[in-house]
Design a protein around this motif. Structure first.
Motif, short mmCIF file in Angstrom:
data_model
loop_
_atom_site.label_atom_id
_atom_site.label_comp_id
_atom_site.label_asym_id
_atom_site.label_seq_id
_atom_site.Cartn_x
_atom_site.Cartn_y
_atom_site.Cartn_z
N GLY A 1 -10.25 0.47 2.24
CA GLY A 1 -8.97 -0.12 1.90
C GLY A 1 -8.95 -1.64 1.99
O GLY A 1 -8.12 -2.29 1.33
N THR A 2 -9.86 -2.21 2.77
CA THR A 2 -9.94 -3.66 2.88
C THR A 2 -10.59 -4.30 1.66
O THR A 2 -10.54 -5.52 1.50
N LEU A 3 -11.22 -3.48 0.81
CA LEU A 3 -11.96 -4.00 -0.34
C LEU A 3 -11.17 -3.93 -1.64
O LEU A 3 -11.64 -4.46 -2.66
N ILE A 4 -10.02 -3.29 -1.63
CA ILE A 4 -9.29 -3.07 -2.88
C ILE A 4 -7.95 -3.80 -2.87
O ILE A 4 -7.44 -4.19 -1.82
N SER A 5 -7.37 -3.93 -4.05
CA SER A 5 -6.09 -4.63 -4.17
C SER A 5 -4.94 -3.71 -3.78
O SER A 5 -5.10 -2.49 -3.69
N LYS A 6 -3.77 -4.29 -3.59
CA LYS A 6 -2.60 -3.52 -3.14
C LYS A 6 -2.23 -2.42 -4.12
O LYS A 6 -1.81 -1.33 -3.71
N ASP A 7 -2.37 -2.69 -5.42
CA ASP A 7 -1.98 -1.67 -6.40
C ASP A 7 -2.96 -0.51 -6.47
O ASP A 7 -2.72 0.49 -7.15
N GLN A 8 -4.09 -0.61 -5.76
CA GLN A 8 -5.06 0.48 -5.71
C GLN A 8 -4.92 1.35 -4.46
O GLN A 8 -5.60 2.36 -4.33
N ILE A 9 -4.03 0.94 -3.57
CA ILE A 9 -3.81 1.73 -2.34
C ILE A 9 -3.22 3.09 -2.74
O ILE A 9 -2.26 3.16 -3.49
N PRO A 10 -3.79 4.18 -2.24
CA PRO A 10 -3.37 5.51 -2.69
C PRO A 10 -2.02 5.95 -2.14
O PRO A 10 -1.61 5.52 -1.06
N ASP A 11 -1.34 6.81 -2.90
CA ASP A 11 -0.13 7.45 -2.40
C ASP A 11 -0.48 8.53 -1.38
O ASP A 11 0.18 8.68 -0.36
N ILE A 12 -1.52 9.30 -1.72
CA ILE A 12 -1.94 10.44 -0.89
C ILE A 12 -3.42 10.34 -0.59
O ILE A 12 -4.23 10.07 -1.49
N ILE A 13 -3.79 10.56 0.67
CA ILE A 13 -5.18 10.81 1.02
C ILE A 13 -5.25 12.26 1.47
O ILE A 13 -4.61 12.66 2.45
N HIS A 14 -6.01 13.05 0.71
CA HIS A 14 -6.13 14.48 1.00
C HIS A 14 -7.44 14.72 1.72
O HIS A 14 -8.52 14.51 1.16
N CYS A 15 -7.36 15.17 2.95
CA CYS A 15 -8.53 15.32 3.83
C CYS A 15 -8.91 16.80 3.95
O CYS A 15 -8.07 17.63 4.28
N GLN A 16 -10.18 17.10 3.68
CA GLN A 16 -10.63 18.48 3.68
C GLN A 16 -11.28 18.85 5.01
O GLN A 16 -12.38 18.41 5.33
N ASP A 17 -10.57 19.63 5.80
CA ASP A 17 -11.07 20.30 7.00
C ASP A 17 -11.31 19.33 8.17
O ASP A 17 -11.02 18.14 8.10
N ALA A 18 -11.87 19.89 9.26
CA ALA A 18 -11.94 19.18 10.54
C ALA A 18 -12.77 17.90 10.47
O ALA A 18 -12.52 16.95 11.22
N SER A 19 -13.76 17.87 9.61
CA SER A 19 -14.62 16.68 9.50
C SER A 19 -13.83 15.42 9.22
O SER A 19 -14.23 14.32 9.61
N THR A 20 -12.71 15.56 8.53
CA THR A 20 -11.92 14.40 8.12
C THR A 20 -10.51 14.40 8.73
O THR A 20 -9.65 13.62 8.31
N ALA A 21 -10.29 15.26 9.72
CA ALA A 21 -8.93 15.46 10.24
C ALA A 21 -8.37 14.28 11.02
O ALA A 21 -7.17 14.21 11.27
N GLN B 1 -3.18 3.41 12.02
CA GLN B 1 -3.52 2.18 12.74
C GLN B 1 -3.70 0.99 11.78
O GLN B 1 -3.86 -0.13 12.22
N LYS B 2 -3.69 1.29 10.48
CA LYS B 2 -3.88 0.23 9.47
C LYS B 2 -2.70 0.18 8.50
O LYS B 2 -2.86 0.10 7.29
N ARG B 3 -1.49 0.25 9.03
CA ARG B 3 -0.30 0.28 8.17
C ARG B 3 -0.07 -1.05 7.45
O ARG B 3 0.67 -1.11 6.47
N ASP B 4 -0.73 -2.10 7.88
CA ASP B 4 -0.63 -3.37 7.15
C ASP B 4 -1.33 -3.27 5.79
O ASP B 4 -0.99 -4.01 4.85
N ILE B 5 -2.29 -2.34 5.68
CA ILE B 5 -2.99 -2.12 4.42
C ILE B 5 -2.40 -0.90 3.70
O ILE B 5 -2.00 -0.97 2.54
N PHE B 6 -2.35 0.24 4.40
CA PHE B 6 -1.89 1.49 3.79
C PHE B 6 -0.38 1.63 3.99
O PHE B 6 0.10 2.55 4.67
N THR B 7 0.36 0.73 3.38
CA THR B 7 1.80 0.65 3.61
C THR B 7 2.56 1.88 3.12
O THR B 7 3.58 2.27 3.70
N LYS B 8 2.10 2.50 2.05
CA LYS B 8 2.83 3.62 1.46
C LYS B 8 2.10 4.96 1.58
O LYS B 8 2.62 6.00 1.18
N THR B 9 0.90 4.96 2.13
CA THR B 9 0.02 6.12 2.06
C THR B 9 0.43 7.23 3.02
O THR B 9 0.68 6.99 4.20
#
Length: 517
Positions: free
Chosen positions: A133-153, A161-169
């Motif tokens: 998220g630190t490498l992309i522009s604001k308009d590229q920040i996703p609406d949804i991050i869909h995490c599959q299973d415990a590996s990404t839970a 912890q990064k709401r300054d970047i992922f303001t809407k996610t």
């Protein structure tokens, strides 16, 4: 961690691929984040770019790790892929467990056992996604991050912890299996702090005994879903506590909501009317009642098991790659054939299945069992013993081969699913597509089988119950009951019409939209 056509292990691969593709086809911008393992393949990637590499630095414990991002697109889709590159992934020949080759190189890497550094790999993947998220522009920040299973839970907690970047996610974590050994939990608070660097007060809200649970963290900072309506109900029930190693009791007491969306299947990837899709030697059509090819496939597998090469096509050896064969199979036109394909572990009801197979084979001379899978060495050895004790009537393929698993599913009359718990189930779908009638313990996602219409289900998961149900099916088949033909047609038609990923993805979109408000 996995995606069909890129790097594969369990059922998560099918959800990842099919859901990404379906959501993209509906006009959504979809990006898949996935590690590059030693067993990864790039055959289904186009536009792969490993020249314009971007990198981030991640702190895990007391060490800084460098992660590199390469890119591509998923073949025949508009899905963008961000590949996560790190030596710890590249050195692994399996997604979750060690292979026999790795064990030969290092005896500490026991074949079939989970990676020693699983928690490190989880943190590496999850933190890399957030740092991207630190490498992309604001308009590229996703609406949804869909995490599959415990590996990404833990991703929702990192994102929070990064709401300054992922303001809407918003984040969704889909639980594919909440059984013991599938939680990727931290054994104590210190271990959780070491890998996550998350605030102590947050981690203390996710205790299950002394352990810190990623799924509980996900329920705090994100939304939970699972892979069937039935499993969702079980996960929030006190009565299901043993099957979740204590998690369902906590979900229940904390009134945690879990959305159930039953997985779909890409019917066209299995369609038995087209051998190029199905990978079967002969085509046939359960929906129209044309099963001649089904029985030709059975004869083919019988010849394959006995190495009668003059009756086989030139590519017959491809069915035996990566598997070891124990026993052979007789082609009996008056026989009744049962199959099981899956992990040879307790969850799948193997402790019940093995004595039942022995009992049935001892009682009936024209009943046959086909088994493919690997898992618990004790159960594997018992399967091998059965194949020796009952020549020509019990065949066990140790390992996994995609084409072979489909062939086994296609040639049987009935498929067995004696699971103690089952979040969704994919093999029952595959069996139904191939005109093989499922017999299942009525638990979790296996409840989608309509008893007497698209298969058969039973309630008490005991040896006596399973043996009795199998004997009923033997009697029905031997008496040439025409009702089985109706069930075969109904089952195949039901999967084709009601469980496409186009249909299922629409349910996810409604869920995501409601979350976003």
């Amino acid at each position: 961690m996995e995606c069909a056509g890129l790097v594969e292990a369990g059922g998560v691969k099918n959800v990842t691929y099919s859901l990404c593709k379906a959501l993209s086809q509906k006009g959504n911008s979809v990006t898949l984040f996935i590690p590059v393992f030693g067993c990864s393949t790039f055959e289904n990637v186009f536009g792969y770019d490993d020249v314009n590499v971007e990198r981030v630095f991640i702190n895990i414990g007391n060490k800084q790790e460098t992660v590199e991002f390469t890119t591509g697109r998923l073949k025949d889709t508009n899905v963008k892929i961000i590949f996560i590159n790190h030596p710890s992934f590249a050195q692994k020949q399996g997604v979750y467990v060690y292979t026999m080759e790795e064990q030969k190189m290092d005896p500490q890497c026991v074949c079939g056992k989970g990676h020693i550094d699983t928690l490190f790999l989880d943190a590496l993947l999850s933190k890399a996604v957030c740092e991207y998220g630190t490498l992309i522009s604001k308009d590229q920040i996703p609406d949804i991050i869909h995490c599959q299973d415990a590996s990404t839970a833990v991703v929702p907690s990192y994102i929070n912890q990064k709401r300054d970047i992922f303001t809407k996610t918003k984040c969704v974590v889909t639980i594919h299996n909440a059984g013991p050994a599938y939680h990727h939990e931290y054994q104590n608070l210190d271990q959780a702090i070491y890998y996550t660097s998350l605030p102590r007060e947050l981690l203390c809200k996710a205790f299950n005994g002394n352990r810190v649970e990623p799924f509980l963290l996900a329920s705090i900072d994100g939304y939970l879903s699972t892979v069937s309506d039935y499993y969702a109900k079980e996960l929030v029930s006190e009565n299901f506590n043993n099957e979740t190693d204590g998690l369902s009791g906590i979900f229940n007491r904390n009134n945690i909501s879990i959305m159930g969306i039953t997985n779909g299947i890409d019917y066209d990837r299995y369609d038995p009317e087209y051998t190029k899709c199905s990978l079967l030697p002969y085509a046939y059509s359960p929906i129209t009642g044309d099963l001649e090819g089904k029985y030709k496939n059975r004869e083919y597998l019988s010849d394959l098991s006995k190495n009668i090469t003059e009756n086989l096509s030139e590519d017959y050896m491809s069915y035996l790659e990566n598997v070891e064969q124990y026993g052979t199979l007789l082609n009996d036109k008056n026989g009744v054939y049962f199959m099981f394909h899956g992990r040879i572990v307790w969850q799948k009801g193997i402790s019940i299945l093995i004595p039942v197979i022995k009992k049935i084979l001892s009682k009936y001379q024209n009943v046959y069992f086909l088994v493919e899978g690997q898992g618990d060495p004790n159960y594997e050895n018992q399967m091998k013993e059965l194949s020796r004790d009952f020549p020509d009537r019990m065949i066990y393929f140790y390992g996994y081969n995609r084409a072979l698993s489909r062939l086994i599913a296609a040639v049987a009359d009935f498929a067995l699913f004696p699971s103690f718990f089952e979040p969704c189930g994919l093999e029952d779908f595959i069996a139904q597509i191939y005109g093989t009638i499922p017999l299942a313990h009525a638990t979790g996602g296996l409840n989608k089988i309509i008893n007497g219409k698209t298969g058969f289900t039973y309630l008490q998961n005991t040896e006596e119950q399973l043996a009795g149900e199998i004997e009923k099916l033997i009697s029905i088949k031997m008496n040439n009951d025409k009702s089985l033909n109706t069930i075969i047609k109904n089952a195949c038609q039901s999967v084709k019409e009601n469980y496409s990923w186009d249909f299922v993805s629409e349910k996810y979109l409604i869920f995501f939209t409601n979350i976003l408000g």
